[in-house]
Motif scaffolding. Sequence first.
Motif, short mmCIF file in Angstrom:
data_model
loop_
_atom_site.label_atom_id
_atom_site.label_comp_id
_atom_site.label_asym_id
_atom_site.label_seq_id
_atom_site.Cartn_x
_atom_site.Cartn_y
_atom_site.Cartn_z
N ASP A 71 0.83 -1.21 0.00
CA ASP A 71 0.00 0.00 0.00
C ASP A 71 0.87 1.26 0.00
OD1 ASP A 71 -2.35 -1.52 0.13
OD2 ASP A 71 -2.51 -1.33 2.32
N LEU A 72 1.93 1.23 0.81
CA LEU A 72 2.83 2.39 0.88
C LEU A 72 3.53 2.61 -0.45
CD1 LEU A 72 4.30 1.77 4.44
CD2 LEU A 72 2.72 3.60 3.78
N MET A 73 3.92 1.54 -1.12
CA MET A 73 4.57 1.67 -2.42
C MET A 73 3.60 2.23 -3.45
SD MET A 73 7.20 1.62 -4.33
CE MET A 73 8.51 0.74 -3.53
N GLU A 74 2.36 1.80 -3.42
CA GLU A 74 1.35 2.34 -4.34
C GLU A 74 1.10 3.82 -4.06
OE1 GLU A 74 0.05 1.00 -7.13
OE2 GLU A 74 1.51 -0.58 -6.69
N LYS A 75 1.07 4.19 -2.79
CA LYS A 75 0.89 5.60 -2.44
C LYS A 75 2.08 6.41 -2.95
CE LYS A 75 -0.24 6.61 1.88
NZ LYS A 75 -0.14 7.06 3.30
N TYR A 76 3.30 5.88 -2.77
CA TYR A 76 4.51 6.53 -3.27
C TYR A 76 4.41 6.78 -4.78
CZ TYR A 76 9.17 6.58 -5.34
OH TYR A 76 10.25 6.86 -6.13
N LYS A 77 4.03 5.73 -5.52
CA LYS A 77 3.92 5.85 -6.98
C LYS A 77 2.88 6.89 -7.38
CE LYS A 77 5.37 1.11 -7.94
NZ LYS A 77 4.92 -0.22 -8.41
N SER A 78 1.78 6.92 -6.65
CA SER A 78 0.72 7.89 -6.92
C SER A 78 1.20 9.32 -6.65
CB SER A 78 -0.51 7.58 -6.08
OG SER A 78 -1.50 8.56 -6.24
N LEU A 79 1.90 9.50 -5.54
CA LEU A 79 2.42 10.83 -5.20
C LEU A 79 3.45 11.31 -6.22
CD1 LEU A 79 2.81 10.41 -1.33
CD2 LEU A 79 1.16 11.88 -2.52
N ILE A 80 4.32 10.41 -6.66
CA ILE A 80 5.32 10.76 -7.67
C ILE A 80 4.64 11.14 -8.98
CG2 ILE A 80 7.22 9.84 -9.09
CD1 ILE A 80 7.98 10.57 -6.19
N ALA A 81 3.62 10.39 -9.37
CA ALA A 81 2.89 10.69 -10.61
C ALA A 81 2.20 12.05 -10.52
CB ALA A 81 1.87 9.60 -10.90
N GLN A 82 1.59 12.35 -9.37
CA GLN A 82 0.93 13.64 -9.17
C GLN A 82 1.93 14.78 -9.23
OE1 GLN A 82 -1.26 13.58 -5.48
NE2 GLN A 82 -2.42 11.77 -6.07
N LYS A 83 3.07 14.59 -8.60
CA LYS A 83 4.11 15.63 -8.59
C LYS A 83 4.64 15.86 -10.00
CE LYS A 83 8.05 17.09 -5.88
NZ LYS A 83 8.91 16.77 -4.75
N SER A 84 4.84 14.77 -10.74
CA SER A 84 5.33 14.87 -12.12
C SER A 84 4.33 15.61 -13.01
CB SER A 84 5.62 13.48 -12.65
OG SER A 84 6.04 13.54 -13.98
N ALA A 85 3.06 15.27 -12.83
CA ALA A 85 2.00 15.92 -13.62
C ALA A 85 1.92 17.41 -13.31
CB ALA A 85 0.66 15.24 -13.37
N SER A 86 2.05 17.78 -12.04
CA SER A 86 1.95 19.20 -11.69
C SER A 86 3.17 19.97 -12.15
CB SER A 86 1.72 19.39 -10.19
OG SER A 86 2.85 19.02 -9.46
N ASN A 87 4.33 19.32 -12.21
CA ASN A 87 5.56 19.98 -12.68
C ASN A 87 5.56 20.17 -14.19
OD1 ASN A 87 6.63 20.20 -10.13
ND2 ASN A 87 7.87 18.36 -10.29
N SER A 88 4.80 19.36 -14.91
CA SER A 88 4.80 19.48 -16.38
C SER A 88 3.75 20.46 -16.88
CB SER A 88 4.56 18.10 -17.01
OG SER A 88 3.28 17.61 -16.68
N GLN A 89 2.99 21.04 -15.98
CA GLN A 89 1.95 22.00 -16.41
C GLN A 89 2.51 23.39 -16.55
OE1 GLN A 89 -1.27 21.72 -13.63
NE2 GLN A 89 -1.90 19.74 -14.41
#
Length: 89
Positions: A71-89
């Motif tokens: 669960d923690l690894m999935e949360k990590y992956k989700s947080l990284i994806a969100q951060k990446s998406a917000s940085n590319s905007q």
Amino acid sequence: MSLIITDECINCDVCEPVCPNEAIFMGEEIYEIHPNLCTECVGHFDEPQCALFCPVDCIPLDPNHVESQEDLMEKYKSLIAQKSASNSQ
């Protein structure tokens, strides 16, 4: 499981800057950890950095937010994806 900062916290300011997920923030009286952002440093480090550097050992596991390593690894992956998406905007 996310971590929690207990009222033994002395507000030494050590935990906040070492959190790779920016899950730690100043609450009304002591630092607090946002459980939706805490991954216990899974994906970043082998052990939680806040607990490692805490001089008063006041950052235990939070029994109200039980999560498996998966669960923690999935949360990590989700947080990284969100951060990446917000940085590319």
